[in-house]
Design a protein around this motif. Structure first.
Motif, PDB file in Angstrom:
ATOM      1  N   MET A   1      -2.456  -2.135  -8.006  1.00 29.17           N
ATOM      2  CA  MET A   1      -2.066  -2.671  -6.700  1.00 29.17           C
ATOM      3  C   MET A   1      -0.772  -3.473  -6.788  1.00 29.17           C
ATOM      4  O   MET A   1       0.193  -3.212  -6.075  1.00 29.17           O
ATOM      5  CB  MET A   1      -3.182  -3.584  -6.175  1.00 29.17           C
TER       6      MET A   1
ATOM      7  N   MET B   1       0.834  -1.198   0.000  1.00 29.37           N
ATOM      8  CA  MET B   1       0.000   0.000   0.000  1.00 29.37           C
ATOM      9  C   MET B   1       0.869   1.249   0.000  1.00 29.37           C
ATOM     10  O   MET B   1       0.474   2.306   0.471  1.00 29.37           O
ATOM     11  CB  MET B   1      -0.890   0.009   1.223  1.00 29.37           C
ATOM     12  N   ASN B   2       2.049   1.119  -0.525  1.00 26.73           N
ATOM     13  CA  ASN B   2       2.947   2.256  -0.516  1.00 26.73           C
ATOM     14  C   ASN B   2       2.766   3.159  -1.720  1.00 26.73           C
ATOM     15  O   ASN B   2       1.828   3.044  -2.464  1.00 26.73           O
ATOM     16  CB  ASN B   2       4.382   1.767  -0.484  1.00 26.73           C
ATOM     17  N   SER B   3       3.704   4.019  -1.923  1.00 28.33           N
ATOM     18  CA  SER B   3       3.633   4.873  -3.094  1.00 28.33           C
ATOM     19  C   SER B   3       5.037   5.196  -3.559  1.00 28.33           C
ATOM     20  O   SER B   3       5.909   4.368  -3.523  1.00 28.33           O
ATOM     21  CB  SER B   3       2.864   6.139  -2.774  1.00 28.33           C
ATOM     22  N   SER B   4       5.205   6.405  -3.998  1.00 32.38           N
ATOM     23  CA  SER B   4       6.521   6.919  -4.374  1.00 32.38           C
ATOM     24  C   SER B   4       7.071   6.292  -5.635  1.00 32.38           C
ATOM     25  O   SER B   4       8.230   5.939  -5.688  1.00 32.38           O
ATOM     26  CB  SER B   4       7.530   6.752  -3.242  1.00 32.38           C
TER      27      SER B   4
ATOM     28  N   ASP C   1       7.777  -1.102  -5.522  1.00 33.69           N
ATOM     29  CA  ASP C   1       8.345  -0.774  -4.213  1.00 33.69           C
ATOM     30  C   ASP C   1       9.436  -1.757  -3.825  1.00 33.69           C
ATOM     31  O   ASP C   1      10.545  -1.375  -3.480  1.00 33.69           O
ATOM     32  CB  ASP C   1       7.248  -0.804  -3.148  1.00 33.69           C
TER      33      ASP C   1
ATOM     34  N   ASP D   1       5.257   7.258  -8.937  1.00 30.57           N
ATOM     35  CA  ASP D   1       4.758   7.958 -10.108  1.00 30.57           C
ATOM     36  C   ASP D   1       5.554   9.241 -10.322  1.00 30.57           C
ATOM     37  O   ASP D   1       6.350   9.642  -9.489  1.00 30.57           O
ATOM     38  CB  ASP D   1       3.260   8.248  -9.996  1.00 30.57           C
TER      39      ASP D   1
ATOM     40  N   GLN E   1       6.753   9.212   7.043  1.00 34.70           N
ATOM     41  CA  GLN E   1       6.777   8.360   5.849  1.00 34.70           C
ATOM     42  C   GLN E   1       7.738   7.202   6.027  1.00 34.70           C
ATOM     43  O   GLN E   1       7.436   6.074   5.670  1.00 34.70           O
ATOM     44  CB  GLN E   1       7.161   9.183   4.622  1.00 34.70           C
TER      45      GLN E   1
ATOM     46  N   GLU F   1       7.270   3.106   5.784  1.00 37.04           N
ATOM     47  CA  GLU F   1       8.103   2.260   4.942  1.00 37.04           C
ATOM     48  C   GLU F   1       8.795   1.184   5.776  1.00 37.04           C
ATOM     49  O   GLU F   1       9.420   0.290   5.239  1.00 37.04           O
ATOM     50  CB  GLU F   1       9.166   3.103   4.243  1.00 37.04           C
TER      51      GLU F   1
ATOM     52  N   GLN G   1       5.226  12.110  -7.790  1.00 33.84           N
ATOM     53  CA  GLN G   1       5.933  11.841  -6.547  1.00 33.84           C
ATOM     54  C   GLN G   1       7.416  12.162  -6.694  1.00 33.84           C
ATOM     55  O   GLN G   1       8.022  12.755  -5.803  1.00 33.84           O
ATOM     56  CB  GLN G   1       5.746  10.376  -6.161  1.00 33.84           C
TER      57      GLN G   1
ATOM     58  N   LEU H   1       3.153  -2.510  -5.561  1.00 28.13           N
ATOM     59  CA  LEU H   1       3.852  -3.358  -4.592  1.00 28.13           C
ATOM     60  C   LEU H   1       5.178  -3.839  -5.159  1.00 28.13           C
ATOM     61  O   LEU H   1       6.224  -3.735  -4.515  1.00 28.13           O
ATOM     62  CB  LEU H   1       2.929  -4.539  -4.262  1.00 28.13           C
TER      63      LEU H   1
END
Lengths: 236, 236
Positions: A155, A1-4, A162, A6, A62, A66, A9, A159
């Motif tokens: 999704m 469920m992370n991001s960073s 990441d 795109d 953040q 992580e 970002q 994942l």
DNA sequence: GATGGTATGATTGTATACAATTATACGAAA
DNA sequence: TTTCGTATAATTGTATACAATCATACCATC
């Protein structure tokens, strides 16, 4: 469920203070500057990077999500070092997930993505014959990212990217592994399976590809004294 | 790579303003109060909860990493609604990962954990016969958490607990599914496979258990108008 | 000397003030 | 009427100030 991962970002990370602090601390944990269990103080890091506590605090929040630090309320932020066991687990988790990803790719990959994969493999063979390690590593990265994007699942893509970045950051400080040829052959096999819409085969091959990559790190002695360098005295 | 499942974290969430804001907004996104693409303004939310912008901002950063909102620098924070497709993907991802988890549990589960599992299943059968839906749901939760803890991998445990909570928050607003008996039988089968140290069987059963759970949601019509309620007009 | 309590300092939590950026409104020019 | 530009307002980004909590040191007491 992370991001960073795109574009937006990345822009943030580059231009905002918080983003810079976040990246900087992450790097410093991953490359071992901050050891396991070390306490991170907001003012100290703020002064070091020439910013106030506010962006540092936001970066801390953040980093906690992580899993790189643990924040104890009203006490402090403590580094959660990455252990050899964690890296192994990630590879095994990725093995399953890349398999699933390859399976889904059989159904959803586009013509353009298939073509880029083909080009990628072709280029990688060329650079392998010339011994261009830098390019091989870059192409390997790109191959996996194409695969992730082709599964039609934000999704799963999220994942996997990441995890991919995660191990990449750790691996890149060491010498690039000399597995170009074998790895690229596996890439080709995975692509062929996807092209012929054979999900079982694609999944199995992607599965094994990740296990091979891990075993390669093992036999290259990557882990030999990893913990020693990244953990401080009081081990658990 | 997330967090938010240890005791310390819960304490934070309960007593710190940031934690309360974080939980509140998360709930409000998941239960549909904040619709897809809706903009969240720091001052507005701060006033609504009676806090200043600082804790709101920190909560935003965390929500972004959880993937629930997207923050565009200097512009704003926008809700990223959860789509039916995402839930399906999570179940398929969980299927693979719970399988891996059950496999590892065969090697690493402790006697105490096995005993708690056994007790859990026993209790669940009792409550199923009485029709105590609340308790059944609670026990189902607990069973999976024991399983996660028994695999001896903080990484995998972390990931699975995150996903578990994620879908739990969505599911709990709907009626509790009436699958108590079948589900509990599958729990028993998984436990037996772990007990007899049969990793292949344990993995396969855990795999299937998750797929069954998903199919049950489908056939119960859970998704029938989910998107309608949680997404605003301009769908993608 | 050991123990416990209080005072002091250090650190985090929160609120507010200011700066920078972006959105909006309005009017002038074509 | 449309379009562009500027001024104003709104919103986020960052810094700082103050409050609350925790750690340490020192001294009194036993």
């Amino acid at each position: 469920m992370n991001s960073s991962n795109d574009l937006k970002q990345e822009v943030t990370d580059k231009y905002s203070l918080r983003g810079r602090v976040f990246n900087r601390i992450r790097e410093d944990i991953l490359n071992g500057k901050y050891k396991d269990h070390e306490e991170l103080r907001e003012v100290a890091i703020g002064e070091e990077l020439g910013v106030s506590r506010t962006p540092v605090r936001e970066a801390f929040r953040q980093l906690e999500l992580e899993g790189l630090i643990q924040i104890i309320p009203n006490k402090g932020a403590y580094v959660t070092g990455i252990k050899v066991k964690d890296i192994k687990d990630i590879y095994m988790i990725r093995s399953k997930l890349e398999g699933l990803c390859a399976r889904w790719a059989c159904e959803h990959i586009t013509e353009e993505q298939l073509e880029e994969m083909e080009e990628n493999i072709f280029l990688a063979e060329f650079h392998a014959s010339k011994g261009h390690m830098e390019q091989i590593a870059e192409l390997d990265n790109r191959f996996h990212n194409i695969l992730y994007e082709s599964c039609n699942s934000k999704m799963l893509e999220h994942l996997l990217k990441d995890y991919h970045q995660y191990v990449w950051r750790i691996r890149k400080q060491s010498l690039v592994t000399k597995r170009g040829n074998a790895s690229n052959g596996e890439h080709r096999a995975i692509m062929e399976a996807i092209k012929e819409k054979n999900p079982d085969k694609a999944e199995q091959l992607a599965n094994q590809h990740m296990i091979n990559a891990y075993n390669n790190m093992l036999s290259n002695g990557f882990f030999d004294d990893y913990d020693d360098e990244h953990q401080d005295e009081n081990q658990e």
